[in-house]
Design a protein around this motif. Structure first.
Motif, short mmCIF file in Angstrom:
data_model
loop_
_atom_site.label_atom_id
_atom_site.label_comp_id
_atom_site.label_asym_id
_atom_site.label_seq_id
_atom_site.Cartn_x
_atom_site.Cartn_y
_atom_site.Cartn_z
N LEU A 46 0.24 17.43 34.93
CA LEU A 46 0.94 17.41 36.13
C LEU A 46 1.31 16.00 36.63
CD1 LEU A 46 -1.99 19.44 37.95
CD2 LEU A 46 0.27 19.97 37.40
N THR A 47 2.59 15.72 37.20
CA THR A 47 3.07 14.64 37.69
C THR A 47 2.54 14.10 38.85
OG1 THR A 47 5.17 15.63 38.46
CG2 THR A 47 5.07 14.59 36.12
N GLU A 48 2.09 15.07 39.79
CA GLU A 48 1.47 14.77 41.14
C GLU A 48 -0.04 15.41 41.03
OE1 GLU A 48 3.27 16.09 44.66
OE2 GLU A 48 5.44 15.53 43.79
N ALA A 49 -0.96 14.52 41.73
CA ALA A 49 -2.27 14.84 41.49
C ALA A 49 -2.50 16.41 42.60
CB ALA A 49 -3.10 14.04 41.97
N PRO A 50 -3.05 17.34 42.03
CA PRO A 50 -3.34 18.55 43.01
C PRO A 50 -4.49 18.08 44.15
CG PRO A 50 -4.61 18.72 40.81
CD PRO A 50 -3.86 17.44 40.80
N THR A 51 -4.33 18.96 45.12
CA THR A 51 -5.25 18.74 46.34
C THR A 51 -6.26 19.49 46.32
OG1 THR A 51 -3.68 19.77 47.63
CG2 THR A 51 -3.30 17.50 47.55
N GLN A 52 -6.16 20.71 45.53
CA GLN A 52 -7.16 21.78 45.28
C GLN A 52 -7.25 22.36 44.07
OE1 GLN A 52 -6.52 24.55 48.54
NE2 GLN A 52 -5.16 25.55 47.58
N LEU A 53 -8.08 22.95 43.83
CA LEU A 53 -8.25 23.79 42.56
C LEU A 53 -8.24 25.33 43.01
CD1 LEU A 53 -11.26 22.37 40.92
CD2 LEU A 53 -9.01 21.98 40.12
N THR A 54 -7.59 26.06 42.19
CA THR A 54 -7.51 27.58 42.47
C THR A 54 -8.19 28.41 41.27
OG1 THR A 54 -5.89 27.41 44.00
CG2 THR A 54 -6.14 29.58 43.37
N LEU A 55 -9.20 29.06 41.54
CA LEU A 55 -9.57 29.89 40.43
C LEU A 55 -9.64 31.52 40.74
CD1 LEU A 55 -11.56 27.46 40.61
CD2 LEU A 55 -12.90 28.22 38.89
N THR A 56 -8.94 32.25 39.97
CA THR A 56 -8.63 33.75 40.25
C THR A 56 -9.23 34.58 39.30
OG1 THR A 56 -6.44 32.95 41.29
CG2 THR A 56 -6.73 35.28 40.88
N PHE A 57 -10.02 35.58 39.47
CA PHE A 57 -10.83 36.37 38.55
C PHE A 57 -10.18 37.82 38.64
CE2 PHE A 57 -13.46 32.84 39.72
CZ PHE A 57 -14.22 32.68 38.67
#
Length: 123
Positions: free
Chosen positions: A36-47
């Motif tokens: 990523l060229t920009e740091a993420p502000t959150q993680l998303t985990l989808t099941f």
């Protein structure tokens, strides 16, 4: 002999149903090994089905644990968002543990990298 066949057929059916009952991770953001060229502000985990997310840990490239203030969930859901602190350039490893409706614990991990914008990564 018929009784034995009935028991064996029932056992095979029960094993098949329990295998199908396990819920797998469907996707993550960032995706595994994504640059990523920009740091993420959150993680998303989808099941693939509802689970309780029990643990999420995140380490930087020096194996130092980051404080992501994750709290286990009491209710099952298919998707979870976890807020992140400000991230610098570098590689990160996320490890997670979830529990399905059947009480089966699942775990996994994924990694991603935050790169400089001039690095030419478009993932």
């Amino acid at each position: 002999m018929m009784f034995l066949k009935t028991i064996m057929a029932t056992a095979v059916l029960l094993i098949s149903v329990s295998v199908l009952a396990h819920t797998d991770i469907k996707s993550t953001f960032p995706a595994n090994e994504q640059a990523l060229t920009e740091a993420p502000t959150q993680l998303t985990l989808t099941f693939s089905g509802p689970v309780r997310l029990m643990k999420v840990l995140m380490n930087n490239s020096e194996a130092e644990a980051l404080d992501i203030e994750f709290k286990p969930t009491a209710e099952a859901s298919k998707s979870f968002n976890v807020s992140l602190p400000d991230l610098e350039m570098g590689q990160y490893l996320v490890s997670w543990v979830s529990m399905g409706k059947d009480g089966h614990k699942m775990k996994g991990d994924f990694s991603f990298t935050v790169v400089s914008e001039g690095a030419g990564h478009d993932n």
